[in-house]
Design an enzyme around this catalytic site. Structure first.
Site, PDB file in Angstrom:
ATOM      1  N   HIS A   1       0.858  -1.201   0.000  1.00  0.00           N
ATOM      2  CA  HIS A   1       0.000   0.000   0.000  1.00  0.00           C
ATOM      3  C   HIS A   1       0.882   1.235   0.000  1.00  0.00           C
ATOM      4  CE1 HIS A   1       0.702  -1.260   4.171  1.00  0.00           C
ATOM      5  NE2 HIS A   1       0.712   0.023   4.493  1.00  0.00           N
TER       6      HIS A   1
ATOM      7  N   HIS B   1       0.904   5.237   1.224  1.00  0.00           N
ATOM      8  CA  HIS B   1       0.267   6.234   2.076  1.00  0.00           C
ATOM      9  C   HIS B   1       0.266   7.579   1.362  1.00  0.00           C
ATOM     10  CE1 HIS B   1       0.558   4.034   6.034  1.00  0.00           C
ATOM     11  NE2 HIS B   1       1.496   3.377   5.374  1.00  0.00           N
TER      12      HIS B   1
END
Ligand code: AMP
Ligand code: ZN
Length: 134
Positions: free
Chosen positions: A101, A103
């Protein structure tokens, strides 16, 4: 490939509901439940890749495109003055959820959010060792 024990697989697929800012066939962008700043969002691929080393280059490229679009909208809509794009790989780097992922952390003037390190000094030995790897 989905990992049935992975919380981000479940969120990305929609099995677990999330505050979704963007979705397409390949990605979902959600609000982080523990935001470092207002608008902190996470770009999740729907396929499971543990980290940067596993994610294919083409998927990474498209994730960056999604990140750019959402970042622009967050910055404008929340009147942020900056934004950090962060991505952690491995426990030592602060990764806590082992599904790739990115941010997106909007930044505000004087927000006192400490994303910093103490600058060291590049030694000749380290420089030569690292250059010899490439
Ligand atoms: P990292 O430390 O880079 O692995 O980041 C994991 C991030 O996921 C943290 O910022 C957490 O606050 C966030 N997080 C963990 N579980 C959830 C969840 N169920 N929904 C939204 N964000 C989450
Ligand atoms: Zn996963």
């Amino acid at each position: 490939m989905k990992d049935c024990n992975c919380i981000f697989c479940k969120i990305a697929s929609g099995e677990i509901p999330s505050a979704t800012l963007y979705e397409d066939d390949e990605f979902r962008v959600i609000l982080d439940l523990n935001p470092a700043a207002k608008g902190h969002a996470l770009v999740l691929p729907k396929e499971h890749y543990a980290n940067l080393f596993e994610i294919p280059e083409d998927v990474l490229g498209r994730a960056a495109g999604v990140a750019k679009k959402v970042a622009a909208k967050l910055r404008e809509g929340l009147h942020a003055s900056g934004l950090n794009l962060l991505q952690n790989n491995g426990t030592s780097a602060g990764q806590t959820v082992f599904h790739f992922h990115m941010h997106l952390i909007p930044r505000y003037d004087n927000d006192a959010l400490g994303i910093a390190w103490k600058p060291g000094k590049l030694t000749d030995q380290d420089r030569d060792e690292i250059l010899s790897l490439f």
